[in-house]
Write a protein that holds these residues in place. Structure first.
Motif, PDB file in Angstrom:
ATOM      1  N   ALA A 199       0.811  -1.227   0.000  1.00 26.19           N
ATOM      2  CA  ALA A 199       0.000   0.000   0.000  1.00 26.19           C
ATOM      3  C   ALA A 199       0.838   1.268   0.000  1.00 26.19           C
ATOM      4  CB  ALA A 199      -0.944  -0.005   1.189  1.00 26.19           C
ATOM      5  N   ILE A 200       1.953   1.259   0.718  1.00 26.08           N
ATOM      6  CA  ILE A 200       2.748   2.486   0.814  1.00 26.08           C
ATOM      7  C   ILE A 200       3.364   2.796  -0.548  1.00 26.08           C
ATOM      8  CG2 ILE A 200       4.730   3.630   1.904  1.00 26.08           C
ATOM      9  CD1 ILE A 200       4.160   2.085   4.408  1.00 26.08           C
ATOM     10  N   SER A 201       4.025   1.782  -1.136  1.00 32.23           N
ATOM     11  CA  SER A 201       4.699   2.060  -2.402  1.00 32.23           C
ATOM     12  C   SER A 201       3.690   2.347  -3.508  1.00 32.23           C
ATOM     13  CB  SER A 201       5.625   0.906  -2.779  1.00 32.23           C
ATOM     14  OG  SER A 201       4.910  -0.287  -2.721  1.00 32.23           O
ATOM     15  N   ASN A 202       2.468   1.780  -3.416  1.00 28.30           N
ATOM     16  CA  ASN A 202       1.455   2.046  -4.451  1.00 28.30           C
ATOM     17  C   ASN A 202       0.673   3.333  -4.199  1.00 28.30           C
ATOM     18  OD1 ASN A 202       2.214  -0.294  -5.599  1.00 28.30           O
ATOM     19  ND2 ASN A 202       0.339  -1.429  -5.162  1.00 28.30           N
ATOM     20  N   ASN A 203       1.080   4.059  -3.160  1.00 25.73           N
ATOM     21  CA  ASN A 203       0.418   5.341  -2.903  1.00 25.73           C
ATOM     22  C   ASN A 203      -1.055   5.218  -2.547  1.00 25.73           C
ATOM     23  OD1 ASN A 203       1.428   7.803  -2.685  1.00 25.73           O
ATOM     24  ND2 ASN A 203       1.743   8.132  -4.889  1.00 25.73           N
ATOM     25  N   GLU A 204      -1.401   4.157  -1.834  1.00 30.14           N
ATOM     26  CA  GLU A 204      -2.824   3.925  -1.543  1.00 30.14           C
ATOM     27  C   GLU A 204      -3.247   4.475  -0.178  1.00 30.14           C
ATOM     28  OE1 GLU A 204      -2.727  -0.243  -4.067  1.00 30.14           O
ATOM     29  OE2 GLU A 204      -3.226  -0.310  -1.940  1.00 30.14           O
ATOM     30  N   LEU A 205      -2.276   4.949   0.582  1.00 27.72           N
ATOM     31  CA  LEU A 205      -2.606   5.432   1.924  1.00 27.72           C
ATOM     32  C   LEU A 205      -2.785   6.940   1.914  1.00 27.72           C
ATOM     33  CD1 LEU A 205      -0.033   3.393   4.016  1.00 27.72           C
ATOM     34  CD2 LEU A 205      -2.463   2.934   3.769  1.00 27.72           C
ATOM     35  N   SER A 206      -3.599   7.398   2.825  1.00 24.96           N
ATOM     36  CA  SER A 206      -3.707   8.842   3.003  1.00 24.96           C
ATOM     37  C   SER A 206      -4.072   9.116   4.450  1.00 24.96           C
ATOM     38  CB  SER A 206      -4.769   9.422   2.070  1.00 24.96           C
ATOM     39  OG  SER A 206      -6.021   8.892   2.423  1.00 24.96           O
ATOM     40  N   ILE A 207      -4.044  10.393   4.802  1.00 23.16           N
ATOM     41  CA  ILE A 207      -4.415  10.772   6.162  1.00 23.16           C
ATOM     42  C   ILE A 207      -5.608  11.712   6.069  1.00 23.16           C
ATOM     43  CG2 ILE A 207      -3.685  11.981   8.268  1.00 23.16           C
ATOM     44  CD1 ILE A 207      -1.967   9.619   7.974  1.00 23.16           C
ATOM     45  N   GLN A 208      -6.586  11.464   6.931  1.00 25.73           N
ATOM     46  CA  GLN A 208      -7.668  12.438   7.072  1.00 25.73           C
ATOM     47  C   GLN A 208      -7.529  13.102   8.443  1.00 25.73           C
ATOM     48  OE1 GLN A 208     -11.483  10.621   6.151  1.00 25.73           O
ATOM     49  NE2 GLN A 208     -11.135  11.130   4.001  1.00 25.73           N
ATOM     50  N   TYR A 209      -8.079  14.292   8.528  1.00 24.36           N
ATOM     51  CA  TYR A 209      -7.922  15.065   9.760  1.00 24.36           C
ATOM     52  C   TYR A 209      -9.305  15.423  10.280  1.00 24.36           C
ATOM     53  CZ  TYR A 209      -3.205  15.385   7.910  1.00 24.36           C
ATOM     54  OH  TYR A 209      -1.960  15.067   7.397  1.00 24.36           O
ATOM     55  N   GLN A 210      -9.566  15.073  11.532  1.00 27.03           N
ATOM     56  CA  GLN A 210     -10.871  15.424  12.100  1.00 27.03           C
ATOM     57  C   GLN A 210     -10.703  16.575  13.094  1.00 27.03           C
ATOM     58  OE1 GLN A 210     -13.104  12.417  14.325  1.00 27.03           O
ATOM     59  NE2 GLN A 210     -14.982  13.216  13.396  1.00 27.03           N
ATOM     60  N   PRO A 211     -11.433  17.690  12.857  1.00 26.49           N
ATOM     61  CA  PRO A 211     -11.285  18.849  13.744  1.00 26.49           C
ATOM     62  C   PRO A 211     -11.740  18.558  15.166  1.00 26.49           C
ATOM     63  CG  PRO A 211     -12.476  19.420  11.733  1.00 26.49           C
ATOM     64  CD  PRO A 211     -12.363  17.941  11.749  1.00 26.49           C
ATOM     65  N   GLN A 212     -11.104  19.242  16.093  1.00 28.18           N
ATOM     66  CA  GLN A 212     -11.508  19.177  17.499  1.00 28.18           C
ATOM     67  C   GLN A 212     -11.846  20.599  17.932  1.00 28.18           C
ATOM     68  OE1 GLN A 212      -7.806  17.520  18.926  1.00 28.18           O
ATOM     69  NE2 GLN A 212      -8.587  15.435  18.818  1.00 28.18           N
ATOM     70  N   HIS A 213     -13.007  20.740  18.556  1.00 31.06           N
ATOM     71  CA  HIS A 213     -13.482  22.078  18.924  1.00 31.06           C
ATOM     72  C   HIS A 213     -13.452  22.274  20.429  1.00 31.06           C
ATOM     73  CE1 HIS A 213     -15.356  23.506  15.060  1.00 31.06           C
ATOM     74  NE2 HIS A 213     -14.962  22.290  14.756  1.00 31.06           N
ATOM     75  N   SER A 214     -13.259  23.541  20.828  1.00 30.61           N
ATOM     76  CA  SER A 214     -13.317  23.841  22.261  1.00 30.61           C
ATOM     77  C   SER A 214     -14.755  24.160  22.651  1.00 30.61           C
ATOM     78  CB  SER A 214     -12.446  25.052  22.578  1.00 30.61           C
ATOM     79  OG  SER A 214     -13.128  26.219  22.176  1.00 30.61           O
ATOM     80  N   ASP A 215     -14.978  24.390  23.929  1.00 32.03           N
ATOM     81  CA  ASP A 215     -16.333  24.759  24.358  1.00 32.03           C
ATOM     82  C   ASP A 215     -16.727  26.147  23.851  1.00 32.03           C
ATOM     83  OD1 ASP A 215     -14.377  25.798  25.956  1.00 32.03           O
ATOM     84  OD2 ASP A 215     -15.421  25.490  27.854  1.00 32.03           O
ATOM     85  N   LYS A 216     -15.711  26.907  23.385  1.00 34.40           N
ATOM     86  CA  LYS A 216     -16.033  28.243  22.820  1.00 34.40           C
ATOM     87  C   LYS A 216     -16.169  28.142  21.295  1.00 34.40           C
ATOM     88  CE  LYS A 216     -14.686  30.370  26.830  1.00 34.40           C
ATOM     89  NZ  LYS A 216     -14.325  29.117  27.480  1.00 34.40           N
ATOM     90  N   ASN A 217     -16.193  26.889  20.797  1.00 35.72           N
ATOM     91  CA  ASN A 217     -16.301  26.611  19.371  1.00 35.72           C
ATOM     92  C   ASN A 217     -15.108  27.092  18.534  1.00 35.72           C
ATOM     93  OD1 ASN A 217     -17.469  25.251  17.366  1.00 35.72           O
ATOM     94  ND2 ASN A 217     -18.993  26.812  16.841  1.00 35.72           N
ATOM     95  N   THR A 218     -13.962  27.229  19.173  1.00 36.23           N
ATOM     96  CA  THR A 218     -12.754  27.471  18.370  1.00 36.23           C
ATOM     97  C   THR A 218     -12.149  26.103  18.034  1.00 36.23           C
ATOM     98  OG1 THR A 218     -11.481  27.605  20.384  1.00 36.23           O
ATOM     99  CG2 THR A 218     -12.208  29.700  19.431  1.00 36.23           C
ATOM    100  N   ILE A 219     -11.356  26.062  16.952  1.00 37.19           N
ATOM    101  CA  ILE A 219     -10.721  24.789  16.596  1.00 37.19           C
ATOM    102  C   ILE A 219      -9.428  24.669  17.402  1.00 37.19           C
ATOM    103  CG2 ILE A 219      -9.697  23.453  14.725  1.00 37.19           C
ATOM    104  CD1 ILE A 219     -11.639  25.029  12.864  1.00 37.19           C
ATOM    105  N   ILE A 220      -9.377  23.656  18.266  1.00 38.09           N
ATOM    106  CA  ILE A 220      -8.182  23.535  19.103  1.00 38.09           C
ATOM    107  C   ILE A 220      -7.162  22.559  18.519  1.00 38.09           C
ATOM    108  CG2 ILE A 220      -9.078  24.301  21.335  1.00 38.09           C
ATOM    109  CD1 ILE A 220      -9.935  21.467  21.935  1.00 38.09           C
ATOM    110  N   GLY A 221      -7.612  21.736  17.624  1.00 35.90           N
ATOM    111  CA  GLY A 221      -6.670  20.797  17.034  1.00 35.90           C
ATOM    112  C   GLY A 221      -7.355  19.880  16.039  1.00 35.90           C
ATOM    113  N   VAL A 222      -6.592  18.902  15.556  1.00 33.26           N
ATOM    114  CA  VAL A 222      -7.164  17.887  14.659  1.00 33.26           C
ATOM    115  C   VAL A 222      -6.577  16.528  15.042  1.00 33.26           C
ATOM    116  CG1 VAL A 222      -7.449  19.450  12.668  1.00 33.26           C
ATOM    117  CG2 VAL A 222      -5.310  18.157  12.916  1.00 33.26           C
ATOM    118  N   GLU A 223      -7.334  15.479  14.737  1.00 32.28           N
ATOM    119  CA  GLU A 223      -6.763  14.138  14.910  1.00 32.28           C
ATOM    120  C   GLU A 223      -6.458  13.568  13.532  1.00 32.28           C
ATOM    121  OE1 GLU A 223      -9.113  11.149  16.987  1.00 32.28           O
ATOM    122  OE2 GLU A 223      -7.484   9.682  16.815  1.00 32.28           O
ATOM    123  N   ALA A 224      -5.235  13.073  13.364  1.00 37.58           N
ATOM    124  CA  ALA A 224      -4.839  12.462  12.090  1.00 37.58           C
ATOM    125  C   ALA A 224      -5.305  11.010  12.082  1.00 37.58           C
ATOM    126  CB  ALA A 224      -3.325  12.530  11.945  1.00 37.58           C
TER     127      ALA A 224
END
Ligand code: C2E
Ligand code: MG
Ligand code: MG
Length: 447
Positions: A199-224
């Motif tokens: 999979a790695i050499s065939n370029n089949e992998l990717s990363i998605q990022y899921q946003p993480q929000h604070s209680d004030k609705n700001t984006i505090i980070g993402v999970e890969a």
């Protein structure tokens, strides 16, 4: 299993050539094992091993060489086994290994037998040096599982023997299960493993990022989060391939790839002025247990000139269950460099407070299944509330995972949870989608 016998017993119960138990002792032990399996609802494993082309070697090089091969095979088998396992020489070049399962779960035994068979195949493939000969030998193995219910010793040995013939038919130097359904699930895993390897050499992998929000609705980070798009198998979530990757140690290669990809992406975002304060990355137990995990991880991050305090390493309890000292040392080494740690999926499994006291986490992630069911269960409500206030008391940040609805959010914010991740805010996104998401949030002055 070691036991004391007098000379006569030794003669009748042990094979004089290899010193292994013989068929009579096998009958005795297996009968005992079946009783235990029935009483404690355990599942055990029987492996039936036959050396490939032994007859030809014996005939061409002579019986003395053949005997040496059998003696050495017996020693190699014994070197692999646990105290509670038994290796037996049945006759000629046939050996049987009984491994009693540690706990009662049938499918654990499937994984365990898979691992034992792989180890045996590997150890037999090591060259045999006998006199002036360097011999390369392989083995075919048949496997059956037992639970002690409606099974006789004879029937089980027949099943394992017939599975061994399937291994011979499949081309030797391999193993087969008697149970077709187990064989199919093993085949699926092997299929995934062999595809994943490319999979790695065939370029089949990717990363998605899921946003993480604070209680004030700001984006505090993402999970890969890792994704795998395979032409034959379609798009697979890590829940389908992480366990296969872990069993085959491919996970180490995958995670190195994931870390490098994430580091490159952080630098690209920084250049575009899309600044993400915290990027969470999942660490598998296998990766964590590598002796040089801490130094390799920080080396990669520093090589990309990324400030370690931007990386949150997510680990689950299983990582430190059997060696908390190792976790203390490795976390300490990485924390000194500035990395942060999150305890993923908290609220299932052991969820022991001892770990939280001894290991210096920065963040706790509330397991998503809790969020889904807690709304109508008063005891779950109390549980979630207790975790949130405990996290606060310990000075830990908290992220509730799997927040899917406004109702979930309202409930959690009533308890003053201060971080959220879930489809209610956003599904995991590709790097391009995430850039847009953040730009849009900036425009709305949410970020
Ligand atoms: P996790 O670390 O607990 O990640 C959260 C999982 O929950 C992700 O599943 C995410 O897509 C899913 N999720 C997030 N919000 C919601 C929601 O509102 N509803 C529902 N139903 N699901 C939601 P995903 O991406 O399938 O990953 C599953 C697990 O695979 C992860 O669980 C993590 O343990 C593992 N994983 C993912 N990427 C990696 C990796 O690079 N390395 C390692 N070792 N494990 C990874
Ligand atoms: Mg995670
Ligand atoms: Mg999680």
């Amino acid at each position: 299993m070691t036991q004391m016998f007098n000379k006569n017993e030794k003669l009748t119960l042990y094979d004089p050539l290899t010193d292994l138990p013989n068929r009579s002792l096998l009958n005795e032990r297996l009968t005992h094992e079946l009783n235990l399996a029935r009483r404690y609802q355990r599942a055990g494993i029987i492996l039936f091993l036959d050396l490939d082309h032994f007859k030809e070697i014996n005939e061409s090089l002579g019986h003395l060489v053949g005997d040496q091969i059998l003696i050495e095979t017996a020693q190699r088998l014994q070197s692999l086994l646990r105290e509670s396992d038994t290796a037996v020489r049945l006759e000629n070049d046939e050996f049987v290994i009984i491994s009693s399962a540690q706990d009662g779960i049938y499918f654990d035994s499937t994984d365990q037998s898979h691992a034992i068979a792989e180890k045996i195949i590997k150890v037999i493939l090591e060259p045999y040096f006998i006199g002036e000969h360097e011999l390369h030998i392989s083995a075919s193995i048949g496997i059956t599982l037992y639970t002690g219910i409606d099974e006789s010793v004879d029937l089980l040995l027949k099943k394992a023997d017939s599975a061994m013939y399937k291994a011979k038919e499949a081309g030797r130097n391999t193993y087969r299960f008697y149970q077709q359904s187990i064989q199919e699930s093993v085949d699926d895993k092997l299929d995934i493993a062999s595809n994943l390897r490319k999979a790695i050499s065939n370029n089949e992998l990717s990363i998605q990022y899921q946003p993480q929000h604070s209680d004030k609705n700001t984006i505090i980070g993402v999970e890969a989060l890792l994704r795998w798009d395979n032409p034959n198998l379609g798009q697979l979530s890590p829940t389908h391939f992480i366990s296969v990757a872990e069993e085959s140690y491919l996970i180490i290669e995958l995670e190195q790839w994931a870390l490098e990809t994430v580091c490159k992406q952080i630098n690209l975002w920084d250049k575009q002025n899309i600044i993400i304060p915290l990027i969470a990355i999942n660490i598998s137990p296998k990766q964590f247990h590598l002796p040089d995990f801490a130094s390799n991880f920080s080396h990669t991050v520093l090589e990309h000139q990324i400030n370690p305090s931007r990386l949150m390493l997510e680990i689950t309890e299983i990582t430190f269950l059997d060696n908390i000292e190792e976790a203390i040392d490795k976390m300490h080494a990485l924390k000194q460099k500035g990395f942060k740690f999150s305890l993923d999926d908290f609220g299932t499994g052991y969820s022991s407070l001892t770990y939280l006291k001894r290991l210096s986490f920065d963040q706790l992630k509330l397991e998503q299944s809790l969020i889904k069911k807690f709304i109508d269960q008063p005891t779950d409500v109390a549980f979630v509330k207790a975790i949130i206030s405990m996290a606060k008391g310990l000075g830990l940040d908290l992220i509730a995972e799997g927040v899917e609805t406004g109702e979930h959010l309202a409930f959690l914010s009533d308890f003053e949870c201060n971080g959220y991740q879930g489809n209610y805010f956003s599904k995991p996104l590709s790097n391009k989608q995430l850039s847009k998401y953040i730009k849009a949030a900036n425009k709305k002055h949410l970020y």
